[in-house]
Motif scaffolding. Structure first.
Motif, PDB file in Angstrom:
ATOM      1  N   PRO A 137     -22.686  29.073 -52.071  1.00  0.00           N
ATOM      2  CA  PRO A 137     -23.248  28.651 -53.357  1.00  0.00           C
ATOM      3  C   PRO A 137     -24.757  28.807 -53.402  1.00  0.00           C
ATOM      4  O   PRO A 137     -25.426  28.804 -52.363  1.00  0.00           O
ATOM      5  CB  PRO A 137     -22.844  27.182 -53.452  1.00  0.00           C
ATOM      6  CG  PRO A 137     -22.672  26.743 -52.028  1.00  0.00           C
ATOM      7  CD  PRO A 137     -22.146  27.941 -51.299  1.00  0.00           C
ATOM      8  N   LYS A 138     -25.297  28.955 -54.598  1.00  0.00           N
ATOM      9  CA  LYS A 138     -26.750  29.094 -54.793  1.00  0.00           C
ATOM     10  C   LYS A 138     -27.370  27.739 -55.099  1.00  0.00           C
ATOM     11  O   LYS A 138     -28.015  27.522 -56.120  1.00  0.00           O
ATOM     12  CB  LYS A 138     -27.053  30.067 -55.930  1.00  0.00           C
ATOM     13  CG  LYS A 138     -26.691  31.516 -55.634  1.00  0.00           C
ATOM     14  CD  LYS A 138     -25.235  31.776 -55.950  1.00  0.00           C
ATOM     15  CE  LYS A 138     -24.888  33.251 -55.674  1.00  0.00           C
ATOM     16  NZ  LYS A 138     -23.425  33.454 -55.675  1.00  0.00           N
ATOM     17  N   GLY A 139     -27.124  26.781 -54.240  1.00  0.00           N
ATOM     18  CA  GLY A 139     -27.606  25.426 -54.425  1.00  0.00           C
ATOM     19  C   GLY A 139     -26.692  24.472 -53.685  1.00  0.00           C
ATOM     20  O   GLY A 139     -25.867  24.879 -52.864  1.00  0.00           O
ATOM     21  N   ASP A 211     -23.402  30.737 -61.256  1.00  0.00           N
ATOM     22  CA  ASP A 211     -23.320  29.272 -61.181  1.00  0.00           C
ATOM     23  C   ASP A 211     -21.934  28.772 -61.592  1.00  0.00           C
ATOM     24  O   ASP A 211     -21.394  27.835 -60.994  1.00  0.00           O
ATOM     25  CB  ASP A 211     -24.390  28.642 -62.071  1.00  0.00           C
ATOM     26  CG  ASP A 211     -25.794  28.771 -61.494  1.00  0.00           C
ATOM     27  OD1 ASP A 211     -25.923  29.238 -60.343  1.00  0.00           O
ATOM     28  OD2 ASP A 211     -26.758  28.413 -62.205  1.00  0.00           O
ATOM     29  N   ALA A 212     -21.358  29.384 -62.612  1.00  0.00           N
ATOM     30  CA  ALA A 212     -20.017  28.989 -63.054  1.00  0.00           C
ATOM     31  C   ALA A 212     -18.994  29.248 -61.946  1.00  0.00           C
ATOM     32  O   ALA A 212     -18.085  28.434 -61.714  1.00  0.00           O
ATOM     33  CB  ALA A 212     -19.636  29.752 -64.320  1.00  0.00           C
ATOM     34  N   ILE A 213     -19.143  30.366 -61.260  1.00  0.00           N
ATOM     35  CA  ILE A 213     -18.246  30.702 -60.156  1.00  0.00           C
ATOM     36  C   ILE A 213     -18.388  29.694 -59.016  1.00  0.00           C
ATOM     37  O   ILE A 213     -17.399  29.274 -58.400  1.00  0.00           O
ATOM     38  CB  ILE A 213     -18.526  32.139 -59.681  1.00  0.00           C
ATOM     39  CG1 ILE A 213     -17.999  33.135 -60.723  1.00  0.00           C
ATOM     40  CG2 ILE A 213     -17.909  32.398 -58.313  1.00  0.00           C
ATOM     41  CD1 ILE A 213     -18.438  34.561 -60.483  1.00  0.00           C
ATOM     42  N   ASP A 214     -19.615  29.280 -58.734  1.00  0.00           N
ATOM     43  CA  ASP A 214     -19.843  28.333 -57.646  1.00  0.00           C
ATOM     44  C   ASP A 214     -19.103  27.021 -57.877  1.00  0.00           C
ATOM     45  O   ASP A 214     -18.525  26.448 -56.940  1.00  0.00           O
ATOM     46  CB  ASP A 214     -21.339  28.063 -57.488  1.00  0.00           C
ATOM     47  CG  ASP A 214     -22.072  29.192 -56.773  1.00  0.00           C
ATOM     48  OD1 ASP A 214     -21.397  30.016 -56.133  1.00  0.00           O
ATOM     49  OD2 ASP A 214     -23.314  29.247 -56.873  1.00  0.00           O
ATOM     50  N   VAL A 215     -19.129  26.502 -59.099  1.00  0.00           N
ATOM     51  CA  VAL A 215     -18.475  25.208 -59.339  1.00  0.00           C
ATOM     52  C   VAL A 215     -16.968  25.353 -59.529  1.00  0.00           C
ATOM     53  O   VAL A 215     -16.223  24.388 -59.355  1.00  0.00           O
ATOM     54  CB  VAL A 215     -19.109  24.469 -60.547  1.00  0.00           C
ATOM     55  CG1 VAL A 215     -20.516  24.015 -60.211  1.00  0.00           C
ATOM     56  CG2 VAL A 215     -19.113  25.322 -61.814  1.00  0.00           C
ATOM     57  N   LEU A 216     -16.506  26.545 -59.877  1.00  0.00           N
ATOM     58  CA  LEU A 216     -15.065  26.782 -59.980  1.00  0.00           C
ATOM     59  C   LEU A 216     -14.425  26.991 -58.618  1.00  0.00           C
ATOM     60  O   LEU A 216     -13.253  26.650 -58.415  1.00  0.00           O
ATOM     61  CB  LEU A 216     -14.814  28.004 -60.871  1.00  0.00           C
ATOM     62  CG  LEU A 216     -13.378  28.524 -60.977  1.00  0.00           C
ATOM     63  CD1 LEU A 216     -12.441  27.459 -61.549  1.00  0.00           C
ATOM     64  CD2 LEU A 216     -13.319  29.795 -61.826  1.00  0.00           C
TER      65      LEU A 216
END
Length: 285
Positions: A137-139, A211-216
């Motif tokens: 993830p980027k964060g 970002d959407a991919i990271d939280v999914l």
């Protein structure tokens, strides 16, 4: 036919009504909608529910309409128009938004609703390793709690166009949620809850596909081998491609339509603004 309040309707009959038109809503899904919205049902002379319509006041100047169902036996006899006329009188002066099936689009056009965007209903059994393929993830990804409610509500409001504090609070209480934080600021989130045949992920709010991919991705990992659904306006891009590669192919489409202010009039002004990557549901937007 008579009109009655949906709050007083028999839950098993409501479930049977949605089954009759092939919709996946469980009794629990109907009950949640009754807790966050209003509506009516039509009953015949012996009390059988033959139709429904619900509306959800997202803000003082915006409501969504959903669960407009007519029993297959009555679909050519004007029951849908009767229900919508009732709803529109209750919502006079309020900007409206709904997601129309192909069968209902002609009705909504006749009532003045304008087409906006296609919603792609993506669903299926999540493939093994789908979440792991997303990379680092980027964060910082955090499991969301009640302490994150204010940040979640604000980010959702910026993407949706109005603040939906009550709805987001109820959703968080029955969902597992992941948030992406950078610089101690919530940049993206995804909530996942039981619905229909399995679980649904929504809303997903982020400013970029990455970002959407990271939280999914964590939801994908947790639901490997199980049924998962998301409803998105995104047909192309990395996010849409991930959904399909993960096993959630496009099952159906509906059309977002509005009456009053158009969708873009509720949109944020910032050049890099949060977007709704996955809806709460087709009913709630």
């Amino acid at each position: 036919m008579q009109i009655a309040d949906v709050q007083d309707a028999d839950l098993d009959q409501l479930h049977g009504l949605s089954i009759s038109v092939g919709w996946p809503h469980r009794g629990e899904d109907w009950q949640f909608l009754r807790e966050v919205g209003e509506g009516v049902v039509t009953t015949d002379e012996i009390g059988r529910i033959m139709g429904s319509a619900m509306w959800f006041r997202q803000a003082e100047d915006l409501a969504t309409i959903g669960m407009v169902i007519t029993s297959p036996r009555l679909q050519t006899q004007g029951t849908g128009l009767w229900l919508m006329d009732y709803a529109l009188k209750e919502l006079e002066g309020v900007n409206l938004r709904l997601n129309a099936t192909r069968a209902a689009q002609r009705l909504y056009h006749s009532l003045g609703f304008a087409p906006e965007k296609t919603v792609y209903q993506c669903q299926g059994i999540v493939k093994a390793g789908a979440g792991a393929a997303c990379g680092a993830p980027k964060g910082e990804i955090r499991l969301l709690t009640a302490e994150d409610l204010a940040a979640i509500t604000a980010l959702d409001g910026a993407a949706f166009g109005v603040v939906r504090a009550g709805l987001i609070d109820r959703l968080l209480r029955q969902s597992v949620g992941y948030g992406l934080y950078r610089d101690d600021t919530l940049r993206a989130f995804a909530l996942c809850r039981p619905f229909g045949r399995g679980h649904v992920v929504g809303p997903i709010v982020a400013s970029t596909d990455a970002d959407a991919i990271d939280v999914l991705s964590l939801h994908l990992k947790e639901h490997e081998g199980r049924f998962l659904r998301l409803d998105t306006h995104f047909e192309r891009g990395d996010f849409a491609l991930l959904a399909i590669r993960s096993g959630m192919s496009v099952f159906d489409t509906v059309l977002t339509m509005s009456l009053g202010k158009r969708l873009q009039e509720f949109g944020p002004d910032a050049s890099v603004a949060p977007l709704t990557y996955s809806l709460v549901s087709q009913t709630l937007g």
